[in-house]
Design an enzyme around this catalytic site. Structure first.
Site, PDB file in Angstrom:
ATOM      1  CG  ASP A 200      44.787  36.165  45.502  1.00 27.30           C
ATOM      2  OD1 ASP A 200      44.594  35.597  47.413  1.00 27.30           O
ATOM      3  OD2 ASP A 200      44.201  35.798  45.085  1.00 27.30           O
ATOM      4  CG  HIS A 270      41.625  36.330  48.306  1.00 28.59           C
ATOM      5  ND1 HIS A 270      42.282  35.412  47.572  1.00 28.59           N
ATOM      6  CD2 HIS A 270      40.546  36.578  48.315  1.00 28.59           C
ATOM      7  CE1 HIS A 270      41.359  34.391  47.432  1.00 28.59           C
ATOM      8  NE2 HIS A 270      39.887  35.343  47.624  1.00 28.59           N
ATOM      9  CD  GLU A 334      36.731  32.512  47.213  1.00 22.33           C
ATOM     10  OE1 GLU A 334      36.361  31.793  47.248  1.00 22.33           O
ATOM     11  OE2 GLU A 334      38.780  32.917  47.329  1.00 22.33           O
TER      12      GLU A 334
HETATM   13  C1  TNX Z   1      37.350  31.368  43.397  1.00 24.87           C
HETATM   14  S1  TNX Z   1      36.428  33.156  41.546  1.00 24.87           S
HETATM   15  C2  TNX Z   1      38.496  32.152  43.813  1.00 24.87           C
HETATM   16  C3  TNX Z   1      40.244  32.115  43.572  1.00 24.87           C
HETATM   17  C4  TNX Z   1      40.628  30.639  43.108  1.00 24.87           C
HETATM   18  C5  TNX Z   1      39.565  29.771  42.719  1.00 24.87           C
HETATM   19  C6  TNX Z   1      39.621  28.672  41.757  1.00 24.87           C
HETATM   20  C7  TNX Z   1      37.049  34.186  43.254  1.00 24.87           C
HETATM   21  C8  TNX Z   1      36.573  35.269  42.705  1.00 24.87           C
HETATM   22  N1  TNX Z   1      38.260  33.492  43.996  1.00 24.87           N
HETATM   23  O1  TNX Z   1      40.446  33.012  44.762  1.00 24.87           O
HETATM   24  O2  TNX Z   1      41.668  30.759  42.699  1.00 24.87           O
HETATM   25  O3  TNX Z   1      37.664  30.230  43.000  1.00 24.87           O
HETATM   26  O4  TNX Z   1      38.900  28.062  41.069  1.00 24.87           O
END
Ligand code: TNX
Length: 559
Positions: A200, A270, A334
């Protein structure tokens, strides 16, 4: 600490007492977690007395069955003080393991107990393993014990084939040994998939031979933001990664426990840790740093640069070599399109591919879909399938990819309705990084976060939408809980966040929902908690009767 010392003294005293006196006799209780589908106890018949004369018989030469026998022997040794011998020939009183049960469900098992023997017959070695877990969990306490197993027939099989637990070793690094402990915890709850979030923004934690800088530069950050992205930083360098040898060892360790590891290389977002190591993979060329805070970074892999696709393929080639499972998780969550919108190479690629914004998605979302599809095709050529977070549907889903639905159930529902497979992991129910009770001040770490997600909420989660047809329901492969570790710095605290919510999850994954009963689950929980204690696991005590509380959880969690 205090409790630990007392336990040590007590343990020594018990050992001493045992050497001069008889073993304590206890009666097994089959009301374990997850509760087996059918338990028929014959109280008129004589039960089986497990004592130092009991052997484990495994006739099969299959290495998985031999490993099952070794694990059973280990479990019984830990709980009763006597480690049974393993033999291939049936002699005298024995626990007999086999794997030729006729069942369509390969993880089914049957466990029978008579005065002469206990048999555990699985429809596969995995089925036998779940019978072993049930037997182990039925022993109500630890010590120097003789255990009377009441005469019974237990038939059992899981509801879902995919029973997952995710853990993030990127935001914080957890040493290989503690990853193994997490795998043991998963096995105890009949979980069969470990989704390992291993890279990440805040750390690249797996050795890749072709790109040595990934771990040389990408696995360490000089310090970390304090709390929820305050302006303050600590002064503690944080880092760590797993060598290939450690990864192979962990993969084997999990396989012995019938757990397949699904590695996640999260892309194209990420990826800051990789960009810090190889800045030429980003749209701006950097410089970049391994992130020292939490959130969503605008800097992502460049989708217009051919060397990025080569990088992805090379990394995946090494991943596939290390992880033999059917699935690789490619993330896809994301990924802001900020850089891509301004990047000449990304825009040229959009043009060359003829991608156009329409009412469903933007051209950049379609570019992400193209990116994911290329990686998926590379994996498909190697016989692997892809799982991705629900964002991968935004620009058009790659055929054959499994959707992991985290932003609620919307993505999973849409996927299943369109005939694709999905795994449910909605953050509203199954995020174990979220605080366990509304009383945040009572939590051991100040940085607790997320909406309160108590054990009961997890327990009552139902992964298959009520209005689904049987065909649609069959596309819901199962459910998974995710433990992200931005605010989870230690193994002990990770255990506290996962237990006993993992127990609640296991009933969602294993049992017929019509038979679930939260009050009954609570009644059965203390016996499982004894096993947590025997393994020195840390756990939350919110839903436990006060007598079963571990006095240590709050203090060890804040270490
Ligand atoms: C969202 S769930 C994210 C993570 C974070 C998390 C914290 C997801 C696919 N992405 O990168 O760690 O929220 O709860």
């Amino acid at each position: 600490m205090k409790k630990l010392r007392i336990t040590t003294i007590l343990g020594a005293a018990m050992l001493l007492a045992a050497s001069c006196s008889n073993k304590t006799e206890v009666i097994a209780n089959y009301d374990v977690i997850p509760l087996p589908d059918k338990i028929e106890v014959d109280s008129a018949a004589m039960g089986f007395m497990l004592d130092s004369g009991t052997k484990i018989v495994v006739a099969s030469a299959d290495s998985a069955m031999t490993r099952n026998a070794e694990l059973l022997s280990e479990y019984l040794g830990q709980l009763t003080g006597t480690t049974p011998e393993i033999t291939a020939k049936e002699t005298g009183k024995a626990i007999v393991l086999s794997d030729d049960l006729a069942s369509d469900n390969k993880e089914a098992y049957e466990l029978t107990v008579s005065s002469e023997k206990i048999t555990i017959n699985g429809a596969s070695p995995a089925g036998t393993f779940y019978g072993i877990q049930t037997l182990r969990k039925s022993i109500p306490q630890t010590g120097d014990l003789k255990v009377l197993f009441p005469a019974a027939t237990i038939t059992d099989a899981p509801r879902f084939a995919y029973r997952g637990a995710h853990f993030d070793t990127a935001r914080h690094f957890f040493p290989a040994d503690s990853v193994k402990v997490l795998i043991d915890m998963m096995a105890m709850h009949n979980i069969n998939r470990f989704h390992w979030h291993i890279t990440d923004d805040q750390g690249w934690r797996i050795e890749i031979g072709k790109y040595p800088e990934l771990v040389a530069k990408g696995s360490t950050r000089p310090n970390t933001v304090i709390g929820h992205n305050t302006e303050e930083y600590d002064t503690i360098p944080h880092g760590g990664y797993y060598t290939k040898e450690q990864i192979r060892d962990i993969v084997r360790y999990a396989a012995d426990r019938h757990i397949t590891i699904i590695p996640e290389i999260d892309m194209p977002g990420h990826m800051l840790a990789a960009l810090a190591a190889y800045p030429e993979l980003g749209c701006t060329g950097g410089p970049y740093e391994v992130w020292r805070k939490w959130g969503i970074s605008d800097d992502v892999l460049c989708a217009g640069n051919d060397s990025v696709y080569a990088f992805v393929n090379d990394v995946l080639d090494e991943i596939v070599e290390l992880f033999p499972g059917e699935y690789v998780h490619l993330g896809g969550d994301e990924c802001p399109k900020t850089r891509w919108k301004e990047c000449a190479k990304c825009q040229a690629r959009i043009k060359a591919l003829g991608l156009k914004t329409d009412k469903h998605s933007t051209a950049e979302q379609k570019l992400q879909s193209y990116f994911m599809t290329r990686a998926a095709e590379h994996l498909a050529a190697k016989g692997r399938k892809v799982i991705g977070w629900d964002e991968i549907m935004e620009g058009g889903l790659t055929p054959g990819s499994v959707i992991m639905s985290w932003r609620g159930e919307v993505g999973g529902r849409a996927a299943a309705e369109a005939g694709h497979d999905a795994i449910m992991t909605p953050y509203q129910y199954l995020y174990f990084d979220f605080v366990q009770s509304a009383d945040r001040d009572a939590e051991p770490l100040a940085a607790s976060w997320g909406d309160p997600t108590p054990v009961e909420k997890v327990y009552n989660y139902e992964p298959v939408p009520a209005e689904f047809t049987p065909e649609q329901a069959a596309h819901i492969l199962g459910a998974q809980a995710n433990t992200w570790t931005e605010y989870i710095p230690t193994t002990s605290y990770a255990q506290y966040m996962m237990l006993p919510r993992l127990a609640a999850l296991s009933e969602v994954q294993w049992r017929d929902p019509a038979k679930k009963d939260y009050q009954d689950f609570l009644r059965r929980l203390p016996q499982l908690v004894n096993l947590y204690d025997a393994n020195h696991y840390n756990y939350a005590t919110h839903v436990l009767p006060s007598s079963a509380e571990s006095t240590d959880s709050a203090t060890t969690a804040s270490k």
